[in-house]
Structures are given as C-alpha cells and as structure tokens.
Design an enzyme around this catalytic site. Structure first.
Site, PDB file in Angstrom:
ATOM      1  N   GLY A   1     -26.109 -22.205 -17.152  1.00  0.00           N
ATOM      2  CA  GLY A   1     -24.723 -20.684 -17.459  1.00  0.00           C
ATOM      3  C   GLY A   1     -24.746 -19.828 -16.784  1.00  0.00           C
ATOM      4  O   GLY A   1     -23.755 -18.711 -16.621  1.00  0.00           O
TER       5      GLY A   1
ATOM      6  N   ILE B   1     -32.922 -24.754 -17.272  1.00  0.00           N
ATOM      7  CA  ILE B   1     -33.433 -25.519 -17.670  1.00  0.00           C
ATOM      8  C   ILE B   1     -32.648 -26.665 -18.029  1.00  0.00           C
ATOM      9  O   ILE B   1     -30.879 -26.558 -17.448  1.00  0.00           O
ATOM     10  CB  ILE B   1     -33.301 -24.914 -19.438  1.00  0.00           C
ATOM     11  CG1 ILE B   1     -31.871 -24.587 -19.528  1.00  0.00           C
ATOM     12  CG2 ILE B   1     -34.618 -24.363 -19.806  1.00  0.00           C
ATOM     13  CD1 ILE B   1     -31.247 -24.043 -20.948  1.00  0.00           C
TER      14      ILE B   1
ATOM     15  N   CYS C   1     -35.488 -37.875 -19.570  1.00  0.00           N
ATOM     16  CA  CYS C   1     -34.847 -39.350 -19.685  1.00  0.00           C
ATOM     17  C   CYS C   1     -35.765 -39.842 -21.049  1.00  0.00           C
ATOM     18  O   CYS C   1     -37.080 -39.585 -20.628  1.00  0.00           O
ATOM     19  CB  CYS C   1     -34.337 -39.810 -19.049  1.00  0.00           C
ATOM     20  SG  CYS C   1     -33.783 -39.029 -17.171  1.00  0.00           S
TER      21      CYS C   1
ATOM     22  N   ASN D   1     -36.025 -35.522 -12.751  1.00  0.00           N
ATOM     23  CA  ASN D   1     -34.687 -35.318 -14.598  1.00  0.00           C
ATOM     24  C   ASN D   1     -36.117 -36.228 -15.979  1.00  0.00           C
ATOM     25  O   ASN D   1     -36.538 -37.338 -15.090  1.00  0.00           O
ATOM     26  CB  ASN D   1     -34.062 -35.889 -14.237  1.00  0.00           C
ATOM     27  CG  ASN D   1     -32.988 -35.486 -15.661  1.00  0.00           C
ATOM     28  OD1 ASN D   1     -33.851 -34.803 -16.561  1.00  0.00           O
ATOM     29  ND2 ASN D   1     -31.872 -35.402 -15.774  1.00  0.00           N
TER      30      ASN D   1
ATOM     31  N   ASN E   1     -21.341 -32.775 -22.970  1.00  0.00           N
ATOM     32  CA  ASN E   1     -21.569 -34.080 -21.587  1.00  0.00           C
ATOM     33  C   ASN E   1     -22.760 -34.843 -22.727  1.00  0.00           C
ATOM     34  O   ASN E   1     -23.238 -34.922 -23.014  1.00  0.00           O
ATOM     35  CB  ASN E   1     -21.716 -33.829 -20.622  1.00  0.00           C
ATOM     36  CG  ASN E   1     -22.670 -34.190 -20.022  1.00  0.00           C
ATOM     37  OD1 ASN E   1     -23.254 -34.608 -19.754  1.00  0.00           O
ATOM     38  ND2 ASN E   1     -23.629 -33.281 -19.584  1.00  0.00           N
TER      39      ASN E   1
ATOM     40  N   ASN F   1     -31.922 -35.260  -6.745  1.00  0.00           N
ATOM     41  CA  ASN F   1     -32.416 -35.595  -8.669  1.00  0.00           C
ATOM     42  C   ASN F   1     -32.526 -36.662  -9.374  1.00  0.00           C
ATOM     43  O   ASN F   1     -31.746 -37.863  -8.815  1.00  0.00           O
ATOM     44  CB  ASN F   1     -31.350 -34.735  -9.752  1.00  0.00           C
ATOM     45  CG  ASN F   1     -31.997 -34.574 -11.494  1.00  0.00           C
ATOM     46  OD1 ASN F   1     -31.509 -36.173 -11.242  1.00  0.00           O
ATOM     47  ND2 ASN F   1     -32.172 -33.053 -11.283  1.00  0.00           N
TER      48      ASN F   1
ATOM     49  N   GLY G   1     -24.376 -24.821 -12.209  1.00  0.00           N
ATOM     50  CA  GLY G   1     -24.267 -25.939 -12.784  1.00  0.00           C
ATOM     51  C   GLY G   1     -22.625 -26.134 -13.459  1.00  0.00           C
ATOM     52  O   GLY G   1     -21.058 -25.736 -12.826  1.00  0.00           O
TER      53      GLY G   1
END
Ligand SMILES: Cc1cc2nc3c(=O)[nH]c(=O)nc-3n(C[C@H](O)[C@H](O)[C@H](O)COP(=O)(O)O)c2cc1C
Length: 313
Positions: free
Chosen positions: A253, A200, A139, A136, A78, A108, A274
C-alpha cells in the site's frame, strides 16, 4: 534530480541491502512494473533505488483466464497467475535493455519445486547485469501437494538454501502474509542464508458480484493489494524487523513518501511501490522526491536515520 532547486544540498538517500548498495530506498514491486521498459516514457527509471521485474518462472506462463483484476475498497484483487515469458526469453529479450540502465536490476523468481528454483537461479547467475534475486515463496510446491513454500518454515528455508547455493548475487526472500506468525518464516529464511527479506506479498481475498451471484475473478480467489493492506504490512514489517538481523524491505500500500517513511520507522531499510504504479505511473519516482524533501526539511544527515527510529513510549 529535477525536483530539487540548484542551490539545494543533495540529500543522502543511500541504503544497503546486505552487500547491495542502493542510491535510494525506493524500488518497484514485482508484477506491478512489467519488465521496466513499459515505464520508460512515463518516468525516469534511473531515479529509482532498484527496479524489480515481474516474477520469472522456468517455463513461460500464460496466467489465469480473465477477469483477473478487480477493484475493491481501497485496493485491488488480482489473480494474474504469474504470467511471464519464462527465464530463457527474459534473458534473451529483456535483459539487454535493463542491463544498460544505470540502476540495479532485481529479478523476482518463482518455482513449483526446489529444482525449478535452482535452475532459474543458475540461469540468471550467468547474467552479470542482475544485482540481486528476489524469491517469491508464495507459490504452490507441486512435489509437496501444492502447499505454498512460504507458509511452512522448513520449506521456506529449503527454497532459500536452494537459491543461495546457486546464486552469485544477494538473495532477498519475499514473505507471504498468509501465515499465522510471519516472524517464524522470517527467522527460518534468515537462518538458511537470506541476505534480506521483503514483505508483504498479497493477502488472499475474494470479491463477489451480487447481481450475477458469481465471483468477480474467474479464479474465484486472488491477492489483495493497495492501501487496504498497509496497516497489516506495517505491523508485519515492525514484527519482522525486531525478530531478525538482516535488512527488511517494506511493501504494502505504499503510494507516497509519507507511506515509505512510515515503513522505514517501523524498521524497513528500503521499500517497494506496487499497486500505486497502476494509479499513478510516476508514483515510485515521486516517492523518491518526497523522501528527498523530507530528509532536507528535517535536516537529517541521511535517510538511514529513519530506519527503525519509531518511538514507543
Ligand atoms: C498485478 C500484480 C501482480 C503481482 N505479481 C507479483 C509477482 O510476480 N511476484 C511477486 O513476488 N509479487 C507479485 N505481486 C505482489 C506485489 O509485488 C506486492 O508484494 C503486493 O502487491 C503488495 O504491495 P502493494 O500494496 O504496494 O501493491 C503482484 C501484485 C499485483 C497487484
């Protein structure tokens, strides 16, 4: 809990992420569960350990041009570009609903400078319904030439300190896997005061359309997620859990209770679901059910027995 029969004992699924107590270890991963409400008709939001909402920036972000999602072998790429409504609209329009839910809400956040991280944290700290902040750090730091905060231990520590100084709730720092040694970053953010780390985030990848001789994503590169990254995530959780003392939240995953329990064995105190939410919107709730069944079947006093219980000969 509809999955348990009436005569079943209630399994103890409680875990603590530093000062934050959760009813169970299952959360939703940021960016894969919208602002929570989008899933209200699809599952019981209050069955979760916590809801983590889409990444919030200081100003609204439109994100990248399409195509920005592509399916890959056992995963997806993505390049959404962190599209979101910005912190002010988030607080004005989304928090009222979220605040009424009987489930911890974790926000987040992302910034392009230390100051942005500080201002977002201050604004969120005014809302009593927020239980924790997840930072996060993947960035780009615009004031440092676009190098991601999360790839440099000193910069990762600086963001952590900036958020910790302004936050009234626990701070979870979300680590990027796009580094040589993730334990170095984990140690740096722990020393800077992080209450927990989550890992992760996505791995940088690329997909090509041979026929068109063009990249599949308009942004050319994107973040890889889903089952394809699980072995890497497990390895990183294992390494980080052995390197630091604060709780580790496993991501990467996870689609089933078995996946989640493997992450706990590797050292995770909690997990996030996720990409699996896109395949099965009830995935996170089903992970909670599956963990309950496992704890009962194995007659464990609590799910906490699983944390770091990997046997290595
Ligand atoms: C469409 C999409 C959007 C995401 N947006 C964010 C985000 O806003 N902030 C963030 O920290 N992680 C974001 N992530 C990363 C996920 O939270 C998670 O760390 C990653 O996808 C690995 O977990 P998974 O394999 O279970 O999806 C996003 C992932 C996807 C697939």
């Amino acid at each position: 809990m509809e999955y348990l029969k009436e005569q079943d004992p209630i399994p103890d699924l409680r875990v603590s992420i530093g000062p934050l107590n959760l009813a169970n270890p299952v959360m939703t991963a940021s960016g894969t569960f919208g602002y929570g409400r989008e899933f209200e008709d699809l599952m019981d939001l209050q069955s979760l350990g916590a809801i983590i909402v889409k990444g919030i920036s200081l100003s609204p972000r439109a994100g990248n041009p399409p195509p920005r999602i592509v399916e890959t072998a056992c995963g997806m790429l993505n390049a959404i570009g962190l599209q979101n409504v910005g912190v002010d609209r988030f607080l004005a329009e989304k928090m009222e609903y979220l605040g009424k839910l009987k489930v911890p809400i974790i926000v987040n956040i992302l910034g392009e400078s230390l100051d942005e991280y500080r201002v977002i944290t201050e604004k969120l700290s005014a809302s009593p319904a927020i239980s924790a902040i997840e930072v996060n750090i993947s960035c780009p730091n615009v004031t440092k030439g676009g190098v991601a905060f999360g790839t440099d231990p000193a910069m990762a520590a600086a963001v952590t300190r900036a958020v910790k100084e302004r936050s009234v709730v626990p701070v979870i720092v979300k680590l990027s896997p796009n580094v040589t040694d993730i334990t170095e970053i984990a140690k740096a953010v722990e020393a800077a005061g992080a209450d927990a780390v989550s890992l992760i985030n996505t791995l940088i990848g690329m997909a090509i359309n041979l026929k068109k001789r063009r990249p599949q994503l308009a942004n050319v590169i994107g973040g890889l997620s889903g089952p394809a990254i699980k072995p890497i995530a497990l390895r990183m959780v294992y390494q980080v859990a052995r390197a630091i003392s604060v709780p580790v939240i496993g991501i990467g995953g996870i689609a089933t209770a078995e996946d989640a329990l493997e992450f706990m064995l590797a050292g995770a105190t909690a997990v996030q679901v996720g990409t699996a939410n896109f395949v099965n919107p009830r995935a996170s709730e089903e992970v909670v059910w599956g963990i309950s069944e496992y704890v009962l079947a194995e007659k464990l006093p609590s799910v906490r027995e699983m944390i770091g219980a990997l046997e290595i000969c």
